[in-house]
Structure formats: structure tokens, C-alpha cells
Design a protein around this motif. Sequence first.
Motif, PDB file in Angstrom:
ATOM      1  N   ALA A  13      13.857  -7.828   2.116  1.00  0.00           N
ATOM      2  CA  ALA A  13      13.928  -6.512   3.300  1.00  0.00           C
ATOM      3  C   ALA A  13      14.189  -7.343   4.543  1.00  0.00           C
ATOM      4  O   ALA A  13      13.324  -7.670   5.051  1.00  0.00           O
ATOM      5  N   ARG A  14      15.377  -7.070   5.290  1.00  0.00           N
ATOM      6  CA  ARG A  14      15.519  -7.607   6.548  1.00  0.00           C
ATOM      7  C   ARG A  14      14.980  -6.576   7.436  1.00  0.00           C
ATOM      8  O   ARG A  14      14.903  -5.337   7.445  1.00  0.00           O
ATOM      9  N   ALA A  29       8.756  10.405   3.168  1.00  0.00           N
ATOM     10  CA  ALA A  29       7.661  11.245   2.518  1.00  0.00           C
ATOM     11  C   ALA A  29       6.232  10.611   2.370  1.00  0.00           C
ATOM     12  O   ALA A  29       5.498  10.542   1.302  1.00  0.00           O
ATOM     13  N   GLY A  30       5.856  10.368   3.588  1.00  0.00           N
ATOM     14  CA  GLY A  30       4.341   9.750   3.869  1.00  0.00           C
ATOM     15  C   GLY A  30       4.151   8.191   3.976  1.00  0.00           C
ATOM     16  O   GLY A  30       2.837   8.118   4.199  1.00  0.00           O
ATOM     17  N   LYS A  31       5.218   7.468   3.673  1.00  0.00           N
ATOM     18  CA  LYS A  31       4.759   6.220   3.575  1.00  0.00           C
ATOM     19  C   LYS A  31       6.057   5.398   4.089  1.00  0.00           C
ATOM     20  O   LYS A  31       7.399   5.775   3.854  1.00  0.00           O
ATOM     21  N   PRO A  32       6.200   4.051   4.466  1.00  0.00           N
ATOM     22  CA  PRO A  32       7.196   3.640   4.825  1.00  0.00           C
ATOM     23  C   PRO A  32       8.163   3.255   3.587  1.00  0.00           C
ATOM     24  O   PRO A  32       7.898   3.194   2.515  1.00  0.00           O
ATOM     25  N   LEU A  33       9.556   3.266   3.984  1.00  0.00           N
ATOM     26  CA  LEU A  33      10.406   3.071   3.083  1.00  0.00           C
ATOM     27  C   LEU A  33      10.437   2.167   1.893  1.00  0.00           C
ATOM     28  O   LEU A  33      10.363   2.435   0.587  1.00  0.00           O
ATOM     29  N   ILE A  34       9.820   1.107   2.465  1.00  0.00           N
ATOM     30  CA  ILE A  34       9.642  -0.156   1.530  1.00  0.00           C
ATOM     31  C   ILE A  34       8.637   0.093   0.512  1.00  0.00           C
ATOM     32  O   ILE A  34       8.390  -0.578  -0.867  1.00  0.00           O
ATOM     33  N   CYS A  35       7.682   0.641   0.774  1.00  0.00           N
ATOM     34  CA  CYS A  35       6.487   0.820   0.079  1.00  0.00           C
ATOM     35  C   CYS A  35       6.833   1.684  -1.253  1.00  0.00           C
ATOM     36  O   CYS A  35       6.149   1.281  -2.233  1.00  0.00           O
ATOM     37  N   TRP A  36       7.694   2.278  -1.430  1.00  0.00           N
ATOM     38  CA  TRP A  36       8.181   3.166  -2.702  1.00  0.00           C
ATOM     39  C   TRP A  36       8.534   2.096  -3.630  1.00  0.00           C
ATOM     40  O   TRP A  36       8.311   2.269  -4.776  1.00  0.00           O
ATOM     41  N   THR A  37       9.185   0.811  -3.310  1.00  0.00           N
ATOM     42  CA  THR A  37       9.803  -0.164  -4.050  1.00  0.00           C
ATOM     43  C   THR A  37       8.542  -1.017  -4.391  1.00  0.00           C
ATOM     44  O   THR A  37       8.640  -1.392  -5.739  1.00  0.00           O
ATOM     45  N   ILE A  38       7.746  -1.436  -3.461  1.00  0.00           N
ATOM     46  CA  ILE A  38       6.475  -2.068  -3.703  1.00  0.00           C
ATOM     47  C   ILE A  38       5.675  -1.591  -4.847  1.00  0.00           C
ATOM     48  O   ILE A  38       5.547  -2.180  -5.987  1.00  0.00           O
ATOM     49  N   LEU A  60       6.548  -7.647   6.846  1.00  0.00           N
ATOM     50  CA  LEU A  60       5.710  -8.481   6.275  1.00  0.00           C
ATOM     51  C   LEU A  60       4.064  -7.920   6.156  1.00  0.00           C
ATOM     52  O   LEU A  60       3.044  -8.109   5.195  1.00  0.00           O
ATOM     53  N   ALA A  61       3.663  -7.311   7.247  1.00  0.00           N
ATOM     54  CA  ALA A  61       2.502  -6.757   7.536  1.00  0.00           C
ATOM     55  C   ALA A  61       2.190  -5.833   6.467  1.00  0.00           C
ATOM     56  O   ALA A  61       1.082  -5.598   5.882  1.00  0.00           O
ATOM     57  N   ILE A  62       3.287  -4.967   6.358  1.00  0.00           N
ATOM     58  CA  ILE A  62       3.168  -3.787   5.277  1.00  0.00           C
ATOM     59  C   ILE A  62       2.910  -4.526   3.720  1.00  0.00           C
ATOM     60  O   ILE A  62       2.272  -3.865   3.277  1.00  0.00           O
ATOM     61  N   GLN A  67      -1.401  -7.297  -0.894  1.00  0.00           N
ATOM     62  CA  GLN A  67      -1.911  -8.722  -1.095  1.00  0.00           C
ATOM     63  C   GLN A  67      -2.925  -8.839  -2.447  1.00  0.00           C
ATOM     64  O   GLN A  67      -2.907  -9.463  -3.165  1.00  0.00           O
ATOM     65  N   SER A  68      -4.038  -7.924  -2.192  1.00  0.00           N
ATOM     66  CA  SER A  68      -5.124  -7.984  -3.198  1.00  0.00           C
ATOM     67  C   SER A  68      -4.589  -7.061  -4.739  1.00  0.00           C
ATOM     68  O   SER A  68      -5.266  -7.741  -5.463  1.00  0.00           O
ATOM     69  N   GLN A  69      -3.374  -6.908  -4.686  1.00  0.00           N
ATOM     70  CA  GLN A  69      -2.730  -6.500  -5.738  1.00  0.00           C
ATOM     71  C   GLN A  69      -1.533  -7.369  -6.320  1.00  0.00           C
ATOM     72  O   GLN A  69      -1.046  -7.306  -7.362  1.00  0.00           O
ATOM     73  N   GLY A  70      -1.620  -8.582  -5.575  1.00  0.00           N
ATOM     74  CA  GLY A  70      -0.903  -9.721  -6.016  1.00  0.00           C
ATOM     75  C   GLY A  70       0.639  -9.953  -5.365  1.00  0.00           C
ATOM     76  O   GLY A  70       1.215 -10.716  -5.604  1.00  0.00           O
ATOM     77  N   VAL A  71       0.903  -9.002  -4.501  1.00  0.00           N
ATOM     78  CA  VAL A  71       2.120  -9.014  -3.821  1.00  0.00           C
ATOM     79  C   VAL A  71       2.081 -10.072  -2.659  1.00  0.00           C
ATOM     80  O   VAL A  71       1.043 -10.210  -1.852  1.00  0.00           O
ATOM     81  N   ILE A  72       2.946 -10.949  -2.857  1.00  0.00           N
ATOM     82  CA  ILE A  72       3.158 -12.008  -1.716  1.00  0.00           C
ATOM     83  C   ILE A  72       4.394 -11.834  -0.500  1.00  0.00           C
ATOM     84  O   ILE A  72       5.270 -11.123  -0.794  1.00  0.00           O
TER      85      ILE A  72
END
Length: 240
Positions: A13-14, A29-38, A60-62, A67-72
Motif C-alpha cells: 500500500a503506497r 463504510a466506516g473504516k479506512p479502505l486498507i482495513c477491509w483487506t487486512i 503503517l500506523a493503521i 499488531q496484536s493479531q499478528g499483522v506486521i
Amino acid sequence: MGDTGEILVVIPARGGSKRLPRKNVLPLAGKPLICWTIEAALEAKLKARIMVTSDDEEILAIAQQYQSQGVIAYKRPDELATDTASTADVLIDAVKVEQAAGHGPKTLVLLQPTSPLRNAEDILAALEIYRDGGCEDTVVTVCEVDHPTAWVGSVTSDSLLIGVSATSKRSHDYEKEYRLNGAVYIVNIAALLGDEKIFSSQTLASKMPRSRSLDVDDHLDYQICGALLADRHKQESLDA
């Protein structure tokens, strides 16, 4: 059936976007676009490592919120954040970072954040085809085209339409055709590192419905996706 080995999910994600500025962080729809993919990656429950690779601090902050769910959240090198950097280069960099950290992924799942309608079911379906194919050839998601490609052509400077079939066949008389929808790519990492490209010599297809195949490229796509996601959320609430 093949063995995928350790799986690495990469979400590139650039921060920059010309047609729809800052699209990866726009509220949808209530959250940043990238959240739907994460969240689709997490809901697939792959027991995989999930990496968001970006040049942008807000993105990166999003990602760090998961992070607690294992996302880097990985900040990629500046040279991989340009318009000329290829997706293959970004993926190879992500794999090498993982290898340097002591991990040995064999399969890479590429999820582009501009496909917010794609869900966990679509990811798992593509992985099943990858396994059934022996885990050697790339799997890409596709959807049926809206209209036959025989109806597609170009228009010259003097308004002449060329390249279009002149038959009177109706759309349902043509054989079904499919296009890449950009939602899911499953790649053999050894082949990726060796060939430095995503597509294999025999690319396999995982079919997705058109209703989940929209790619957010401009404001119209963004509006349509927002409406569809809001409708999906409403339906889920009614079914709960």
C-alpha cells in the motif's frame, strides 16, 4: 494436493495515488479502505504471517492497530515507493525481510488493498486451487467480463470505430470470458525469487463473482464500493 508450506500474506500500500489521492486511507463504510483487506486476511485464519508494506506513516500506523493479531507493519525502502517500482520487486523485498528475520515462507498471498469487496472465502478458494495444482503455478482471481471482448475496439481521430465484431450475435451467445480482477494472487516464492515475476508459465484461475471484483481506482469506484459495503453490513445486521 500440494503443500503450501509457511504462508506469507503481503498487502502492498503506497501513500501516493494520482487518480484518487490517499485512497488507501480514505474512509469507506466506516473504516479506512486498507482495513477491509487486512480484516479479510485475518478472517481467512491461514495461520500465516501478514505484512503491510508501505512508504507511508499513516498507512503503517493503521496496520500497527492490528499488531496484536499478528499483522506486521513494514516500512519499505524509498526506491520501492516510486511509480516505476514493480509489484514483483516489492514482494521480493518483503520475502527477503522475512527470510532475514529467520522465517522461511514457501507461499506468498498478495492482497491488494484496492479490492475491499474481496472476502476470506475468496482467499481460501484461490488457495485451494493452488494446492490442487501442486503449489507450483501462480493462481490469480478472475471474474466474468461485463460484455464480450468482440465488442471492444478503438476509435480513430476521425471517429471511426475499428476492431469491433460486426456480427449480430447477442451477448449470451458468446463463450464466457474472464478478466483479472486484482483481488488475490497466490505465488510460489521459490519461483518468484528465481524468475523475479509474479505470473508462472501456467497461471491458474480462481473465479470470483463480479459483485466482489470491483477495484478502487477512481472516485466512482470508491462511491460504488462504499454503497455495496454499507448494504452488506446492513444485511449482516438483519441476519444476526
